[in-house]
Design a protein around this motif. Sequence first.
Motif, PDB file in Angstrom:
ATOM      1  N   THR A  18       0.832  -1.187   0.000  1.00 50.41           N
ATOM      2  CA  THR A  18       0.000   0.000   0.000  1.00 50.41           C
ATOM      3  C   THR A  18       0.870   1.241   0.000  1.00 50.41           C
ATOM      4  O   THR A  18       1.780   1.372   0.801  1.00 50.41           O
ATOM      5  N   ARG A  19       0.587   2.141  -0.894  1.00 55.25           N
ATOM      6  CA  ARG A  19       1.363   3.372  -0.971  1.00 55.25           C
ATOM      7  C   ARG A  19       0.687   4.506  -0.213  1.00 55.25           C
ATOM      8  O   ARG A  19       1.341   5.381   0.301  1.00 55.25           O
ATOM      9  N   ASP A  20      -0.625   4.499  -0.169  1.00 51.90           N
ATOM     10  CA  ASP A  20      -1.342   5.575   0.479  1.00 51.90           C
ATOM     11  C   ASP A  20      -2.660   5.030   1.013  1.00 51.90           C
ATOM     12  O   ASP A  20      -3.236   4.133   0.423  1.00 51.90           O
ATOM     13  N   THR A  21      -3.096   5.552   2.120  1.00 51.57           N
ATOM     14  CA  THR A  21      -4.393   5.149   2.655  1.00 51.57           C
ATOM     15  C   THR A  21      -5.326   6.339   2.619  1.00 51.57           C
ATOM     16  O   THR A  21      -4.900   7.485   2.780  1.00 51.57           O
ATOM     17  N   ALA A  22      -6.575   6.064   2.403  1.00 54.08           N
ATOM     18  CA  ALA A  22      -7.561   7.136   2.364  1.00 54.08           C
ATOM     19  C   ALA A  22      -7.827   7.633   3.770  1.00 54.08           C
ATOM     20  O   ALA A  22      -7.896   6.852   4.715  1.00 54.08           O
ATOM     21  N   ARG A  23      -7.973   8.937   3.915  1.00 55.15           N
ATOM     22  CA  ARG A  23      -8.308   9.501   5.210  1.00 55.15           C
ATOM     23  C   ARG A  23      -9.750   9.165   5.533  1.00 55.15           C
ATOM     24  O   ARG A  23     -10.585   9.081   4.646  1.00 55.15           O
ATOM     25  N   PRO A  24     -10.079   8.986   6.815  1.00 53.79           N
ATOM     26  CA  PRO A  24     -11.475   8.705   7.172  1.00 53.79           C
ATOM     27  C   PRO A  24     -12.365   9.876   6.797  1.00 53.79           C
ATOM     28  O   PRO A  24     -11.912  11.023   6.760  1.00 53.79           O
ATOM     29  N   GLU A  25     -13.591   9.572   6.505  1.00 51.68           N
ATOM     30  CA  GLU A  25     -14.557  10.626   6.215  1.00 51.68           C
ATOM     31  C   GLU A  25     -14.648  11.521   7.446  1.00 51.68           C
ATOM     32  O   GLU A  25     -14.822  11.061   8.562  1.00 51.68           O
ATOM     33  N   GLY A  26     -14.488  12.822   7.286  1.00 50.88           N
ATOM     34  CA  GLY A  26     -14.523  13.741   8.417  1.00 50.88           C
ATOM     35  C   GLY A  26     -13.191  13.824   9.131  1.00 50.88           C
ATOM     36  O   GLY A  26     -13.098  14.391  10.204  1.00 50.88           O
ATOM     37  N   GLY A  27     -12.142  13.257   8.553  1.00 46.79           N
ATOM     38  CA  GLY A  27     -10.849  13.223   9.210  1.00 46.79           C
ATOM     39  C   GLY A  27     -10.027  14.481   9.027  1.00 46.79           C
ATOM     40  O   GLY A  27      -8.879  14.522   9.425  1.00 46.79           O
ATOM     41  N   GLY A  28     -10.589  15.504   8.400  1.00 49.21           N
ATOM     42  CA  GLY A  28      -9.856  16.751   8.228  1.00 49.21           C
ATOM     43  C   GLY A  28      -9.738  17.511   9.531  1.00 49.21           C
ATOM     44  O   GLY A  28     -10.271  17.121  10.569  1.00 49.21           O
ATOM     45  N   ARG A  29      -9.029  18.601   9.495  1.00 52.40           N
ATOM     46  CA  ARG A  29      -8.852  19.407  10.700  1.00 52.40           C
ATOM     47  C   ARG A  29     -10.172  20.012  11.134  1.00 52.40           C
ATOM     48  O   ARG A  29     -10.973  20.429  10.317  1.00 52.40           O
ATOM     49  N   ALA A  30     -10.377  20.087  12.443  1.00 52.18           N
ATOM     50  CA  ALA A  30     -11.615  20.653  12.982  1.00 52.18           C
ATOM     51  C   ALA A  30     -11.498  22.167  13.131  1.00 52.18           C
ATOM     52  O   ALA A  30     -12.444  22.822  13.521  1.00 52.18           O
ATOM     53  N   ALA A  31     -10.323  22.724  12.860  1.00 57.61           N
ATOM     54  CA  ALA A  31     -10.092  24.169  12.911  1.00 57.61           C
ATOM     55  C   ALA A  31      -9.151  24.510  11.764  1.00 57.61           C
ATOM     56  O   ALA A  31      -8.522  23.621  11.189  1.00 57.61           O
ATOM     57  N   PRO A  32      -9.032  25.793  11.406  1.00 55.73           N
ATOM     58  CA  PRO A  32      -8.141  26.163  10.300  1.00 55.73           C
ATOM     59  C   PRO A  32      -6.697  25.727  10.546  1.00 55.73           C
ATOM     60  O   PRO A  32      -6.259  25.555  11.684  1.00 55.73           O
ATOM     61  N   GLY A  33      -5.938  25.574   9.473  1.00 54.75           N
ATOM     62  CA  GLY A  33      -4.566  25.104   9.558  1.00 54.75           C
ATOM     63  C   GLY A  33      -3.640  26.030  10.315  1.00 54.75           C
ATOM     64  O   GLY A  33      -2.622  25.599  10.843  1.00 54.75           O
ATOM     65  N   ASP A  34      -3.969  27.333  10.405  1.00 53.99           N
ATOM     66  CA  ASP A  34      -3.087  28.250  11.126  1.00 53.99           C
ATOM     67  C   ASP A  34      -3.357  28.261  12.626  1.00 53.99           C
ATOM     68  O   ASP A  34      -2.642  28.902  13.387  1.00 53.99           O
ATOM     69  N   ALA A  35      -4.372  27.538  13.076  1.00 52.23           N
ATOM     70  CA  ALA A  35      -4.670  27.444  14.509  1.00 52.23           C
ATOM     71  C   ALA A  35      -3.640  26.535  15.165  1.00 52.23           C
ATOM     72  O   ALA A  35      -3.088  25.644  14.521  1.00 52.23           O
ATOM     73  N   PRO A  36      -3.378  26.721  16.471  1.00 52.81           N
ATOM     74  CA  PRO A  36      -2.435  25.822  17.139  1.00 52.81           C
ATOM     75  C   PRO A  36      -2.962  24.382  17.162  1.00 52.81           C
ATOM     76  O   PRO A  36      -4.162  24.142  17.051  1.00 52.81           O
ATOM     77  N   ALA A  37      -2.046  23.429  17.307  1.00 53.11           N
ATOM     78  CA  ALA A  37      -2.394  22.004  17.215  1.00 53.11           C
ATOM     79  C   ALA A  37      -3.540  21.587  18.136  1.00 53.11           C
ATOM     80  O   ALA A  37      -4.447  20.878  17.702  1.00 53.11           O
ATOM     81  N   PRO A  38      -3.560  21.979  19.426  1.00 51.83           N
ATOM     82  CA  PRO A  38      -4.692  21.547  20.265  1.00 51.83           C
ATOM     83  C   PRO A  38      -6.038  22.074  19.769  1.00 51.83           C
ATOM     84  O   PRO A  38      -7.044  21.373  19.858  1.00 51.83           O
ATOM     85  N   ALA A  39      -6.051  23.268  19.205  1.00 51.99           N
ATOM     86  CA  ALA A  39      -7.321  23.821  18.718  1.00 51.99           C
ATOM     87  C   ALA A  39      -7.820  23.071  17.497  1.00 51.99           C
ATOM     88  O   ALA A  39      -9.026  22.960  17.278  1.00 51.99           O
ATOM     89  N   ARG A  40      -6.904  22.517  16.711  1.00 50.97           N
ATOM     90  CA  ARG A  40      -7.318  21.766  15.525  1.00 50.97           C
ATOM     91  C   ARG A  40      -7.940  20.426  15.889  1.00 50.97           C
ATOM     92  O   ARG A  40      -8.679  19.855  15.108  1.00 50.97           O
ATOM     93  N   GLN A  41      -7.649  19.910  17.059  1.00 48.55           N
ATOM     94  CA  GLN A  41      -8.140  18.596  17.473  1.00 48.55           C
ATOM     95  C   GLN A  41      -9.091  18.693  18.667  1.00 48.55           C
ATOM     96  O   GLN A  41      -9.170  17.784  19.481  1.00 48.55           O
ATOM     97  N   TRP A  42      -9.844  19.776  18.780  1.00 50.96           N
ATOM     98  CA  TRP A  42     -10.683  19.980  19.965  1.00 50.96           C
ATOM     99  C   TRP A  42     -11.734  18.884  20.172  1.00 50.96           C
ATOM    100  O   TRP A  42     -12.023  18.549  21.322  1.00 50.96           O
ATOM    101  N   PRO A  43     -12.324  18.265  19.129  1.00 54.60           N
ATOM    102  CA  PRO A  43     -13.302  17.200  19.424  1.00 54.60           C
ATOM    103  C   PRO A  43     -12.660  16.016  20.155  1.00 54.60           C
ATOM    104  O   PRO A  43     -13.214  15.505  21.133  1.00 54.60           O
TER     105      PRO A  43
END
Length: 135
Positions: A18-43
């Motif tokens: 396997t060269r690449d795996t698909a990201r889970p549906e809804g697996g994107g960041r929960a906050a914008p990319g310029d937000a600090p890491a904890p804010a991106r993963q708040w859920p």
Amino acid sequence: MRAETGPGPGKSRRFQLTRDTARPEGGGRAAPGDAPAPARQWPLLAVLGVTGLGLLLVAFDVFRVGTLLVGLAMLGGAALRWALPSVGMLAVRSRFTDMLTYGGLGLAIVLLTLMAQPHAWVKIPLLEDVLHFTV
């Protein structure tokens, strides 16, 4: 060198790596990319925080309230997975699988907590029979 699939002269019968795996549906960041890491993963942090608080209460001998918090955290994870389009690392599989897993575990933990002895808060005869049969 890449392993080929299928039989044939000079070709390996091994599966292709396997060269690449698909990201889970809804697996994107929960906050914008310029937000600090904890804010991106708040859920995920919210579910882990409530679960950690519940385990801490269990450690300090407040068993029923602590385990109830753990179950409610799982139910909250299912609700977040259902309601939000992007939940970060809380998304593990498809939305349906995540909701079924989080919701099923949360419901089981809450029901077992409410039925825990002594002085159960809820009495469900069918579940009591199953519990007595298995023990």
